[in-house]
Design a protein around this motif. Structure first.
Motif, PDB file in Angstrom:
ATOM      1  N   TYR A  45      16.296 -54.286  39.603  1.00  0.00           N
ATOM      2  CA  TYR A  45      16.306 -52.913  39.101  1.00  0.00           C
ATOM      3  C   TYR A  45      17.140 -52.822  37.840  1.00  0.00           C
ATOM      4  CZ  TYR A  45      21.050 -52.179  41.010  1.00  0.00           C
ATOM      5  OH  TYR A  45      22.404 -52.266  41.287  1.00  0.00           O
ATOM      6  N   GLU A  46      16.928 -51.739  37.126  1.00  0.00           N
ATOM      7  CA  GLU A  46      17.679 -51.451  35.907  1.00  0.00           C
ATOM      8  C   GLU A  46      18.318 -50.073  36.043  1.00  0.00           C
ATOM      9  OE1 GLU A  46      16.997 -50.870  31.074  1.00  0.00           O
ATOM     10  OE2 GLU A  46      15.390 -51.681  32.319  1.00  0.00           O
ATOM     11  N   PRO A  47      19.663 -49.996  36.063  1.00  0.00           N
ATOM     12  CA  PRO A  47      20.326 -48.699  36.228  1.00  0.00           C
ATOM     13  C   PRO A  47      20.525 -47.973  34.899  1.00  0.00           C
ATOM     14  CG  PRO A  47      21.959 -50.444  36.279  1.00  0.00           C
ATOM     15  CD  PRO A  47      20.623 -51.117  36.083  1.00  0.00           C
ATOM     16  N   HIS A  48      20.406 -46.663  34.950  1.00  0.00           N
ATOM     17  CA  HIS A  48      20.658 -45.805  33.794  1.00  0.00           C
ATOM     18  C   HIS A  48      21.649 -44.720  34.208  1.00  0.00           C
ATOM     19  CE1 HIS A  48      17.183 -47.567  31.684  1.00  0.00           C
ATOM     20  NE2 HIS A  48      16.565 -47.493  32.846  1.00  0.00           N
ATOM     21  N   LEU A  49      22.694 -44.560  33.417  1.00  0.00           N
ATOM     22  CA  LEU A  49      23.742 -43.588  33.725  1.00  0.00           C
ATOM     23  C   LEU A  49      23.310 -42.183  33.328  1.00  0.00           C
ATOM     24  CD1 LEU A  49      26.696 -43.006  34.597  1.00  0.00           C
ATOM     25  CD2 LEU A  49      27.351 -43.426  32.207  1.00  0.00           C
ATOM     26  N   VAL A  50      23.336 -41.270  34.282  1.00  0.00           N
ATOM     27  CA  VAL A  50      23.060 -39.850  34.038  1.00  0.00           C
ATOM     28  C   VAL A  50      24.409 -39.139  34.007  1.00  0.00           C
ATOM     29  CG1 VAL A  50      21.890 -37.776  34.871  1.00  0.00           C
ATOM     30  CG2 VAL A  50      20.839 -40.034  35.211  1.00  0.00           C
ATOM     31  N   ARG A  51      24.820 -38.713  32.838  1.00  0.00           N
ATOM     32  CA  ARG A  51      26.173 -38.168  32.667  1.00  0.00           C
ATOM     33  C   ARG A  51      26.196 -36.660  32.904  1.00  0.00           C
ATOM     34  NH1 ARG A  51      29.154 -40.528  27.416  1.00  0.00           N
ATOM     35  NH2 ARG A  51      30.582 -38.894  28.196  1.00  0.00           N
ATOM     36  N   PHE A  52      26.933 -36.257  33.921  1.00  0.00           N
ATOM     37  CA  PHE A  52      27.059 -34.834  34.222  1.00  0.00           C
ATOM     38  C   PHE A  52      27.882 -34.117  33.157  1.00  0.00           C
ATOM     39  CE2 PHE A  52      26.500 -35.148  39.129  1.00  0.00           C
ATOM     40  CZ  PHE A  52      25.218 -35.598  38.936  1.00  0.00           C
ATOM     41  N   ASP A  53      28.853 -34.835  32.547  1.00  0.00           N
ATOM     42  CA  ASP A  53      29.688 -34.179  31.537  1.00  0.00           C
ATOM     43  C   ASP A  53      28.886 -33.831  30.294  1.00  0.00           C
ATOM     44  OD1 ASP A  53      29.480 -36.957  31.093  1.00  0.00           O
ATOM     45  OD2 ASP A  53      31.219 -36.942  29.764  1.00  0.00           O
ATOM     46  N   LEU A  54      27.742 -34.476  30.102  1.00  0.00           N
ATOM     47  CA  LEU A  54      26.842 -34.163  28.994  1.00  0.00           C
ATOM     48  C   LEU A  54      25.618 -33.365  29.457  1.00  0.00           C
ATOM     49  CD1 LEU A  54      26.848 -37.556  27.035  1.00  0.00           C
ATOM     50  CD2 LEU A  54      28.285 -35.535  26.657  1.00  0.00           C
ATOM     51  N   ASN A  55      25.626 -32.970  30.729  1.00  0.00           N
ATOM     52  CA  ASN A  55      24.508 -32.215  31.314  1.00  0.00           C
ATOM     53  C   ASN A  55      23.181 -32.964  31.202  1.00  0.00           C
ATOM     54  OD1 ASN A  55      25.998 -29.895  32.167  1.00  0.00           O
ATOM     55  ND2 ASN A  55      26.070 -29.203  30.036  1.00  0.00           N
ATOM     56  N   ASP A  56      23.259 -34.288  31.313  1.00  0.00           N
ATOM     57  CA  ASP A  56      22.034 -35.081  31.279  1.00  0.00           C
ATOM     58  C   ASP A  56      21.037 -34.650  32.347  1.00  0.00           C
ATOM     59  OD1 ASP A  56      22.759 -36.696  29.165  1.00  0.00           O
ATOM     60  OD2 ASP A  56      23.409 -38.388  30.409  1.00  0.00           O
ATOM     61  N   GLN A  57      21.573 -34.198  33.493  1.00  0.00           N
ATOM     62  CA  GLN A  57      20.697 -33.870  34.621  1.00  0.00           C
ATOM     63  C   GLN A  57      19.848 -32.623  34.376  1.00  0.00           C
ATOM     64  OE1 GLN A  57      23.912 -33.362  34.419  1.00  0.00           O
ATOM     65  NE2 GLN A  57      24.609 -31.656  35.682  1.00  0.00           N
ATOM     66  N   THR A  58      20.191 -31.855  33.365  1.00  0.00           N
ATOM     67  CA  THR A  58      19.397 -30.656  33.036  1.00  0.00           C
ATOM     68  C   THR A  58      18.561 -30.865  31.771  1.00  0.00           C
ATOM     69  OG1 THR A  58      21.222 -29.652  31.780  1.00  0.00           O
ATOM     70  CG2 THR A  58      21.081 -29.131  34.133  1.00  0.00           C
ATOM     71  N   SER A  59      18.551 -32.086  31.251  1.00  0.00           N
ATOM     72  CA  SER A  59      17.754 -32.358  30.059  1.00  0.00           C
ATOM     73  C   SER A  59      16.271 -32.338  30.411  1.00  0.00           C
ATOM     74  CB  SER A  59      18.130 -33.719  29.474  1.00  0.00           C
ATOM     75  OG  SER A  59      17.769 -34.756  30.368  1.00  0.00           O
ATOM     76  N   PRO A  60      15.411 -31.988  29.448  1.00  0.00           N
ATOM     77  CA  PRO A  60      13.967 -31.988  29.732  1.00  0.00           C
ATOM     78  C   PRO A  60      13.462 -33.335  30.224  1.00  0.00           C
ATOM     79  CG  PRO A  60      14.425 -30.893  27.641  1.00  0.00           C
ATOM     80  CD  PRO A  60      15.714 -31.513  28.084  1.00  0.00           C
ATOM     81  N   GLU A  61      14.048 -34.409  29.706  1.00  0.00           N
ATOM     82  CA  GLU A  61      13.593 -35.739  30.105  1.00  0.00           C
ATOM     83  C   GLU A  61      13.889 -35.996  31.582  1.00  0.00           C
ATOM     84  OE1 GLU A  61      14.539 -35.819  25.722  1.00  0.00           O
ATOM     85  OE2 GLU A  61      15.546 -35.095  27.530  1.00  0.00           O
ATOM     86  N   PHE A  62      15.116 -35.641  32.015  1.00  0.00           N
ATOM     87  CA  PHE A  62      15.430 -35.864  33.421  1.00  0.00           C
ATOM     88  C   PHE A  62      14.641 -34.924  34.320  1.00  0.00           C
ATOM     89  CE2 PHE A  62      17.770 -35.569  37.391  1.00  0.00           C
ATOM     90  CZ  PHE A  62      17.958 -36.904  37.687  1.00  0.00           C
ATOM     91  N   LEU A  63      14.494 -33.681  33.904  1.00  0.00           N
ATOM     92  CA  LEU A  63      13.736 -32.717  34.704  1.00  0.00           C
ATOM     93  C   LEU A  63      12.274 -33.113  34.837  1.00  0.00           C
ATOM     94  CD1 LEU A  63      15.256 -29.376  33.375  1.00  0.00           C
ATOM     95  CD2 LEU A  63      15.620 -30.398  35.629  1.00  0.00           C
ATOM     96  N   SER A  64      11.773 -33.896  33.898  1.00  0.00           N
ATOM     97  CA  SER A  64      10.389 -34.355  34.017  1.00  0.00           C
ATOM     98  C   SER A  64      10.212 -35.293  35.201  1.00  0.00           C
ATOM     99  CB  SER A  64       9.964 -35.073  32.727  1.00  0.00           C
ATOM    100  OG  SER A  64      10.601 -36.334  32.604  1.00  0.00           O
TER     101      SER A  64
END
Length: 234
Positions: A45-64
């Motif tokens: 597997y390949e891990p990718h960091l989703v940073r809450f301090d940058l609100n990555d989890q609400t980005s359009p890309e993550f929401l997709s």
């Protein structure tokens, strides 16, 4: 060469190894469930960091990938029928990894459903209740003068720990002698409760000797030690 360009999330987090399972996560209790399971099974597997301090989890890309804006989420390029599979919800991902690899779930159907039972116990009880206690003890809720919300979650967390403690008496793991996804789901939350949340004294964790015993065995596993640090926050 596997092509994952149909998934918008890969625009924000490009896949260097598109033939591997892609993990989008953060090393919170829910996030490390999946990294630990992947480390235990040896699935590439390949891990990718989703940073809450940058609100990555609400980005359009993550929401997709996950419209519920929660980690973890995965894309498996080699899903059922050889087609890519996108999946969110940590419990569902654990079941998927176990089914794909033939590991971490008992082959015996009765024991398999028992394992799923304890997985659901974590998803519906341990995670939400410990998480609320963390909010009222460590985060913004700690400043509330009214301690009744905190005390409610303290009492419920103690009740859940008692259920676990009584069940674990005479058992190595939640389902007999077989370590599996129920343990991987549960013990990161127990570890977080007494570690990161600092709520061990608050819930009287010392009263739950069986939980403490199994937590120690869980944390001693090399795959757990690796998985707790993935994705790296660096």
């Amino acid at each position: 060469m596997t092509d994952l360009s149909a998934f918008p999330i890969t625009k924000k987090w490009p896949a260097r190894h598109p033939g591997r399972l892609q993990l989008y996560s953060l090393n919170t209790p829910n996030g490390v469930k999946v990294s630990i399971a992947l480390e235990e099974t040896g699935l590439p597997y390949e891990p990718h960091l989703v940073r809450f301090d940058l609100n990555d989890q609400t980005s359009p890309e993550f929401l997709s990938l996950n419209p519920n804006n929660k980690i973890p989420a995965i894309i498996d390029p080699d899903g059922p029928g050889g087609k890519p599979l996108a999946l969110f919800e940590s419990g569902a991902i654990l079941v998927y990894i176990a089914a794909k690899t033939g590991q971490l779930l008992p082959a015996d159907l009765a024991l398999r459903y028992e394992a799923l039972q304890w997985l659901m116990f974590q998803m519906g009880g341990v995670g939400p209740m410990f998480g609320q206690l963390g909010f009222f003890h460590k985060f913004a809720g700690k400043d509330y003068e009214d301690k009744r919300p905190r005390d409610r979650y303290v009492a419920e967390s103690r009740r859940l720990l008692k259920v676990l403690d009584q069940h674990l008496a005479g058992r190595d793991w939640l389902v007999g002698d077989d370590y599996g996804i129920a343990d991987i789901a549960t013990f990161p939350w127990v570890n977080n409760l007494i570690g990161f949340y600092g709520a061990g004294d608050l819930v009287g964790f010392g009263d739950f000797k069986e939980v403490g015993r199994v937590l120690e065995a869980f944390l001693a596993r090399p795959a757990v030690q690796r998985g707790l640090k993935i994705p790296s926050r660096d």
